[in-house]
Motif scaffolding. Structure first.
Motif, mmCIF file in Angstrom:
data_model
loop_
_atom_site.group_PDB
_atom_site.id
_atom_site.type_symbol
_atom_site.label_atom_id
_atom_site.label_comp_id
_atom_site.label_asym_id
_atom_site.label_seq_id
_atom_site.Cartn_x
_atom_site.Cartn_y
_atom_site.Cartn_z
ATOM 1 N N LEU A 11 0.829 -1.206 0.000
ATOM 2 C CA LEU A 11 0.000 0.000 0.000
ATOM 3 C C LEU A 11 0.863 1.255 0.000
ATOM 4 O O LEU A 11 0.645 2.189 -0.777
ATOM 5 C CB LEU A 11 -0.920 0.007 1.223
ATOM 6 C CG LEU A 11 -2.297 -0.635 1.096
ATOM 7 C CD1 LEU A 11 -2.984 -0.674 2.447
ATOM 8 C CD2 LEU A 11 -3.154 0.105 0.078
ATOM 9 N N SER A 14 2.661 1.926 -3.252
ATOM 10 C CA SER A 14 1.804 2.457 -4.318
ATOM 11 C C SER A 14 1.698 3.971 -4.245
ATOM 12 O O SER A 14 1.302 4.623 -5.223
ATOM 13 C CB SER A 14 0.412 1.827 -4.236
ATOM 14 O OG SER A 14 -0.305 2.284 -3.096
ATOM 15 N N ILE A 72 -4.623 6.443 -0.284
ATOM 16 C CA ILE A 72 -4.452 5.333 0.663
ATOM 17 C C ILE A 72 -5.522 5.357 1.745
ATOM 18 O O ILE A 72 -5.991 4.307 2.198
ATOM 19 C CB ILE A 72 -3.038 5.363 1.299
ATOM 20 C CG1 ILE A 72 -1.966 5.322 0.205
ATOM 21 C CG2 ILE A 72 -2.865 4.193 2.258
ATOM 22 C CD1 ILE A 72 -2.043 4.123 -0.701
ATOM 23 N N ARG A 74 -8.562 6.117 1.458
ATOM 24 C CA ARG A 74 -9.819 5.563 0.942
ATOM 25 C C ARG A 74 -9.721 4.062 0.719
ATOM 26 O O ARG A 74 -10.726 3.348 0.794
ATOM 27 C CB ARG A 74 -10.166 6.249 -0.373
ATOM 28 C CG ARG A 74 -10.430 7.748 -0.248
ATOM 29 C CD ARG A 74 -10.734 8.340 -1.605
ATOM 30 N NE ARG A 74 -11.005 9.776 -1.527
ATOM 31 C CZ ARG A 74 -10.450 10.674 -2.314
ATOM 32 N NH1 ARG A 74 -9.586 10.303 -3.249
ATOM 33 N NH2 ARG A 74 -10.746 11.946 -2.193
ATOM 34 N N ARG A 75 -8.518 3.594 0.446
ATOM 35 C CA ARG A 75 -8.332 2.177 0.149
ATOM 36 C C ARG A 75 -8.151 1.330 1.400
ATOM 37 O O ARG A 75 -8.308 0.105 1.356
ATOM 38 C CB ARG A 75 -7.114 1.997 -0.765
ATOM 39 C CG ARG A 75 -7.348 2.561 -2.146
ATOM 40 C CD ARG A 75 -6.062 2.914 -2.857
ATOM 41 N NE ARG A 75 -5.182 1.764 -2.971
ATOM 42 C CZ ARG A 75 -3.910 1.851 -3.365
ATOM 43 N NH1 ARG A 75 -3.390 3.033 -3.647
ATOM 44 N NH2 ARG A 75 -3.165 0.764 -3.456
#
Length: 376
Positions: A11, A14, A72, A74-75
């Motif tokens: 994460l 990214s 991040i 939101r994910r």
């Protein structure tokens, strides 16, 4: 590598953040339990773990800006995000009873603390740097004066006018308006510390500072109304009644200026870490929520956004407070300092990535005949 840590590292990667990397914005992990904590707790756990010393970054705002730009938050939402969303739908988090919480927990931290951070101006809202090209970062007071001047020019203040400041803070805006434009005024705040300071600051001027909820302003009239950095504490359930009050105290030819942080997407609550540690019961309005709440009550004459200036303002505040910690009382301990560093850095990241905005919205009761040329 443990699957949980591997997932967190993917994460972060990214968003171009490496664990124990060498760049200023890379995350330096000090506690091996961090990955599991982040996976379970989301943004709340990220801030809490920083306060606990579980991780660091050379550029905290740089790291957080990359996480926001990469989406991040939101994910990987945590349980606190879901809980707060449900609570905000069921309860008026900005009721009269709850409204004083933010005054007691945030604005009453101590006037000495805020004097160090905010500088001479004692203005706790976005400064205005745009009309002063090349203004150095350390000239915060000049940029705050430029913002207060902008507010007064937009409102067209003239000697003899009576003005209302909803959420007057430490009184700087009313002092500026009274001294520079010859007006009298009333300021309301729910912070006892602010009211005490503002009364002393405005002593000798035709300014009345009240320790009072804005909802108790009834039966009075003002030529102009402004509210700088307070609407973030009003709450969606109260927006309509807020604008009804503004409309009730203004004459037909009056003007109202709303200066507020705003969000790109309509929400009912703020980030759970901010709600827990910094601004309890707060929320950022969206443009849609503001427009819907004032519909039929006030005419929007102008909408001015300068959110990028808030990043610069926050950097100035950070520079001030970082140079002042050793002069402040011991109660502002290391955990408090880490909390404050995280708050300022997260705010910088929000404005830098344009996830949050700063708006000045000028409104009139019935529309100004022929329109109005609004200063910048």
């Amino acid at each position: 590598m443990h699957p949980v840590r591997e997932r967190i590292e993917r994460l972060l990667a990214s968003a171009d953040v490496r664990v124990d990397g060498e760049r200023a914005w890379d995350m330096q992990v000090h506690d091996g339990r961090l990955a599991a904590r982040l996976l379970a707790g989301g943004s709340l756990a990220l801030g809490d773990a920083y306060m606990d010393g579980w991780w660091d970054a050379g550029s905290l705002d740089g790291l957080l800006a990359r996480l926001l730009a990469g989406g991040i938050d939101r994910r990987a939402p945590g349980l606190a995000d879901a809980r707060d969303a449900v609570l905000a739908r069921l309860v008026n988090m900005q009721s009269r009873r709850r409204s004083r919480t933010v005054g007691e927990r945030h604005y009453d931290l101590g006037n000495a603390f805020y004097r160090e951070m905010l500088g001479r101006s004692m203005v706790y809202s976005c400064a205005y740097w745009r009309d002063r090209e090349g203004l150095p970062l350390d000239d915060l007071d000049a940029a705050q004066d430029a913002k207060l001047d902008l507010v007064c020019r937009k409102l067209g203040l003239k000697p003899g006018m009576r003005v209302l400041d909803i959420g007057c803070g430490w009184g700087a805006a009313l002092k500026y308006a009274a001294e520079r434009h010859g007006v009298s005024g009333v300021g309301v705040t729910i912070s006892a510390e602010q009211a005490h300071f503002a009364r002393a600051l405005c002593a000798g001027l035709p300014v009345d500072i009240r320790l009072q909820d804005y909802r108790d302003l009834r039966g009075e009239r003002f030529d102009r109304v402004f509210s700088i950095g307070m609407f973030e504490h009003v709450g969606l359930r109260n927006y309509r009644s807020y604008f009804e009050l503004v409309r009730a105290v203004l004459p037909r030819d009056g003007l109202f200026l709303l200066h507020s942080i705003g969000g790109n997407v309509s929400q009912r609550r703020t980030d759970p870490w901010i709600a827990r540690h910094i601004f309890p019961n707060s929320m950022l309005p969206s443009a849609r929520q503001i427009a819907q709440a004032c519909e039929g009550l006030l005419v929007i004459e102008d909408w001015h956004g300068f959110g990028a200036d808030y990043d610069r303002t926050l950097q100035a505040w950070r520079a001030n407070i970082e140079s002042a910690w050793e002069r402040l009382p011991a109660r502002y301990d290391m955990r408090f300092r880490r909390m404050w560093r995280y708050y300022l850095a997260a705010s910088m990241a929000g404005f830098r990535t344009r996830r949050i905005q700063l708006w000045q919205v000028l409104m009139s009761p019935d529309g100004i005949p022929g329109g109005i040329v609004v200063p910048r």
